[in-house]
Design a protein around this motif. Structure first.
Motif, mmCIF file in Angstrom:
data_model
loop_
_atom_site.group_PDB
_atom_site.id
_atom_site.type_symbol
_atom_site.label_atom_id
_atom_site.label_comp_id
_atom_site.label_asym_id
_atom_site.label_seq_id
_atom_site.Cartn_x
_atom_site.Cartn_y
_atom_site.Cartn_z
ATOM 1 N N LEU A 72 33.675 37.020 39.603
ATOM 2 C CA LEU A 72 33.621 36.092 38.468
ATOM 3 C C LEU A 72 34.712 35.029 38.574
ATOM 4 O O LEU A 72 34.467 33.847 38.319
ATOM 5 N N GLY A 73 35.914 35.455 38.972
ATOM 6 C CA GLY A 73 37.017 34.501 39.087
ATOM 7 C C GLY A 73 36.700 33.423 40.113
ATOM 8 O O GLY A 73 36.950 32.239 39.878
ATOM 9 N N SER A 74 36.115 33.831 41.244
ATOM 10 C CA SER A 74 35.826 32.847 42.286
ATOM 11 C C SER A 74 34.761 31.866 41.840
ATOM 12 O O SER A 74 34.856 30.664 42.113
ATOM 13 N N VAL A 88 49.393 33.861 31.086
ATOM 14 C CA VAL A 88 48.781 34.462 29.908
ATOM 15 C C VAL A 88 48.328 35.891 30.179
ATOM 16 O O VAL A 88 48.605 36.804 29.410
ATOM 17 N N ARG A 89 47.621 36.067 31.300
ATOM 18 C CA ARG A 89 47.137 37.407 31.655
ATOM 19 C C ARG A 89 47.457 37.690 33.112
ATOM 20 O O ARG A 89 46.636 37.407 33.992
ATOM 21 N N PRO A 90 48.638 38.248 33.391
ATOM 22 C CA PRO A 90 49.077 38.416 34.778
ATOM 23 C C PRO A 90 48.106 39.254 35.605
ATOM 24 O O PRO A 90 48.094 39.149 36.822
ATOM 25 N N ASN A 91 47.284 40.078 34.970
ATOM 26 C CA ASN A 91 46.378 40.920 35.743
ATOM 27 C C ASN A 91 45.019 40.289 35.967
ATOM 28 O O ASN A 91 44.116 40.910 36.505
ATOM 29 N N GLY A 92 44.854 39.056 35.515
ATOM 30 C CA GLY A 92 43.572 38.400 35.718
ATOM 31 C C GLY A 92 42.717 38.473 34.471
ATOM 32 O O GLY A 92 42.896 39.344 33.619
ATOM 33 N N LEU A 93 41.770 37.547 34.381
ATOM 34 C CA LEU A 93 40.968 37.440 33.162
ATOM 35 C C LEU A 93 40.036 38.621 32.969
ATOM 36 O O LEU A 93 39.822 39.092 31.869
ATOM 37 N N PHE A 94 39.445 39.105 34.077
ATOM 38 C CA PHE A 94 38.379 40.093 33.935
ATOM 39 C C PHE A 94 38.801 41.502 34.353
ATOM 40 O O PHE A 94 37.973 42.353 34.604
ATOM 41 N N SER A 95 40.105 41.715 34.488
ATOM 42 C CA SER A 95 40.527 43.042 34.935
ATOM 43 C C SER A 95 40.280 44.040 33.813
ATOM 44 O O SER A 95 40.415 43.727 32.630
#
Lengths: 335, 287
Positions: free
Chosen positions: B241-243, B275-282
């Motif tokens: 999703l991130g890519s 904002v979210r160091p672990n990524g948006l969809f983790s």
């Protein structure tokens, strides 16, 4: 016992004196023989030593693989160039301000980046190097865009104008010496030791009460100071700046310098930086294969000597010492 | 409106390519625990080899596919045994990662020496374009979309649902235990490497008609990595999703600027990290 200790101290000072004498002889021979061309190469090698020390601090002491050294070199270079040319700040003051600016930016970036671990940090720093290159190449008001930034004022410290390369050579020798000394000092402070602890085992370091996050941020800022000093010196020495001085490839060559010398050794970083800058000049025939040779030498270094030149010297020293100890023990048991 | 749809389709297609590359990152991290900095160069090598097979040897499509599979598989195995095998037990934990940086230099320089500096041209896989009203979309984007959906769903099913996927990931979780349980660890790692080179090689071939075959193709790697971090590195879903998000951001940023596209992506990356160091969809928060 006492005489033994005295002898050890004597030997140590003897070695140091020998090293100093060796460096002095090399410097004297070099300055009497060299022409402008050699000064250009050696001066840039000395500047790269400062940048390599920055990476040595991050990678060797802290285990953080950063490719962002060029970012801070660029910030330092363009900041001092703009301050001294556009705002007519005295050059020695403008270098200091540039270092401050770069440290401030490094602090803000470090707050974000040091949250990442290991290789993730490395990749984010690559991203940073790419952004900064894009900005240096395209942002015309501050960097002159693709045409570069020309006519940076010459450096003047305490009334001495550094207008020829020989003067620069002596100045750079002093700065490199101070930088190396300060790095060795950092290694022996609480900061250096906690950094080494974090590198070796983060959980153990945390359980000893070390604040990992802030230690990493401070280290990143200090490393950026070294980088920006190198950049600012480049700006005033060449009096011309272009974005091609701050590409990702230059960052990779810093990595090779540090690894060739020995990742966690100040002498190693100096040695590596000098070798990596000078060797391509000796083998100019191989110019078009240079990058390929870089790549192969990285892989070969990692396979055959991951601790670099100084690592090899240390392991030989260790072996010799062990032999001596064995001999001594034999003598004791016999007598 | 037509430009918007056009940007969306282009962004989705590029997002698919980035997703495949970031899946490559994640697969290698899951199977041996190291990051591969030579991904972009393997991708580029795929394009160059496809150029040689199609344009210089004039192979038919089926012959091309078979020979390309063989070539990519050999590259994967060689890559594993030269770049990872000698340093896997190095006492300096970053040695294997640094090695892949060296590999990236070697591959890109070897390509430059063999195929030269000039960008090469590969004809589109499916020629022509689709017209919907005022909108014209090259068929190549459609081909990339189809390939992307197929590969991504196959890898997702393999690694998240199938038993084989668990075996492939066992080596990095506990090398010793995996060996004791009879997992042929070297084989599973080799399979991972081959899978990655196949995925990357064919995506390199599909992208080549749009961007030419040149050393610049290696630059895709940094963006795909940005995608993986934005989405969250822990999960395949996050990386995918991130890519795709990165592909869309890059495409839409053409509204504002042409030179600072990369800065847009990495700006997003920095904001997400803040904002979210672990990524948006983790899936899990914290560590």
């Amino acid at each position: 016992m006492a005489s033994n200790k005295n002898r050890e101290i004597l030997i140590k000072t003897g070695w140091t004196a020998l090293k100093v004498a060796l460096v002095a002889v090399v410097v004297i021979v070099f300055t009497s023989k060299a022409n402008n061309y050699y000064f250009t190469i050696v001066n840039s090698a000395l500047i790269y030593v400062i940048a390599a020390l920055s990476l040595s601090l991050l990678l060797g002491m802290g285990g953080m693989m950063s490719f962002a050294t060029v970012t801070f070199m660029g910030i330092g270079a363009y900041a001092t160039a703009n301050l001294s040319k556009v705002l007519h700040v005295p050059t020695s003051l403008s270098i200091l301000l540039a270092v401050l600016i770069s440290a401030l930016i490094a602090f803000l970036i470090a707050i974000l980046l040091t949250r990442l671990k290991g290789s993730y940090f490395a990749f984010a720093s690559i991203g940073l190097a790419q952004i900064s290159y894009a900005i240096f190449l395209n942002f015309k008001p501050l960097t002159g865009g693709p045409n570069g930034f020309s006519n940076v004022p010459k450096l003047i410290i305490a009334g001495i104008e550094f207008d020829n390369l020989k003067k620069w050579f002596y100045l750079l020798l002093i700065i490199v010496f101070l930088a190396a000394l300060s790095l060795e000092r950092i290694r022996r402070t609480t900061l250096g030791r906690s950094l080494a602890a974090i590198r070796d085992n983060e959980i153990a370091a945390q359980s000893l009460g070390i604040d990992i996050y802030s230690t990493k941020i401070i280290t990143f800022v200090i490393a950026s100071v070294y980088g920006s000093i190198a950049g600012a010196l480049i700006a005033h020495m060449n009096t011309y700046l272009s974005a091609y001085l701050f590409t990702f490839d230059i960052s990779v060559s810093f990595l090779i310098m540090v690894m060739l010398g020995g990742v966690n050794s100040t002498t190693g970083a100096i040695l590596g930086a000098l070798l990596v800058t000078l060797i391509p000049e000796w083998f100019r025939v191989l110019q078009s294969y240079m990058k390929l040779i870089y790549g192969i030498s990285i892989v070969a270094l990692m396979i055959f000597m991951p601790s670099g030149l100084t690592g090899i010297i240390d392991s030989i020293k260790y072996k010799v010492d062990m032999e001596k100890k064995k001999k001594r023990n034999k003598d004791y048991s016999n007598g | 409106m037509t430009t918007f749809i056009h940007f969306t389709i282009v962004g989705l297609a590029m997002g698919m390519i980035y997703a495949i590359m970031s899946l490559g990152f994640v697969l290698l991290v899951r199977s041996i625990g190291i990051l591969n900095f030579a991904q972009g160069d393997l991708f580029m090598l795929g394009a160059y080899i496809s150029y040689s097979l199609i344009m210089q040897l004039n192979l038919s499509p089926i012959a091309y596919i078979i020979s390309a599979i063989i070539a990519f598989a050999i590259i994967g195995v060689v890559f594993m045994y030269v770049i990872w095998w000698p340093v896997k037990k190095s006492y300096w934990p970053q040695a294997p990662i640094v090695c892949t940086i060296g590999a990236s230099y070697i591959i890109s320089e070897a390509c430059r020496l063999i195929w030269g500096n000039a960008p090469l041209i590969i004809p589109s896989t499916i020629k022509g374009s689709i017209n919907i009203g005022a909108l014209t979309i090259s068929n190549q984007y459609i081909a990339i979309l189809i390939y992307g959906v197929l590969v991504i769903s196959a890898i997702y099913l393999l690694y998240e649902k199938a038993y084989l996927g668990l075996i492939l990931q066992s080596a990095t979780q506990d090398y010793m235990a995996a060996t004791i349980l009879g997992v042929p660890v070297n084989l599973t790692i080799a399979i991972t490497y081959v899978l990655i080179t196949l995925m990357l090689g064919f995506s390199g071939y599909l992208v080549a008609p749009l961007f030419f075959v040149s050393q610049n193709l290696a630059g895709f790697q940094v963006k795909s990595f940005a995608g993986a971090i934005i989405g969250g590195f822990g999960s395949l879903k996050g990386a995918i999703l991130g890519s795709i998000m990165v592909g869309l951001i890059e495409s839409y940023s053409a509204y504002f600027t042409s030179v600072y596209k990369d800065a847009f992506i990495f700006g997003t990356l920095l904001i997400v990290l803040a904002v979210r160091p672990n990524g948006l969809f983790s899936e899990k928060n914290g560590k």
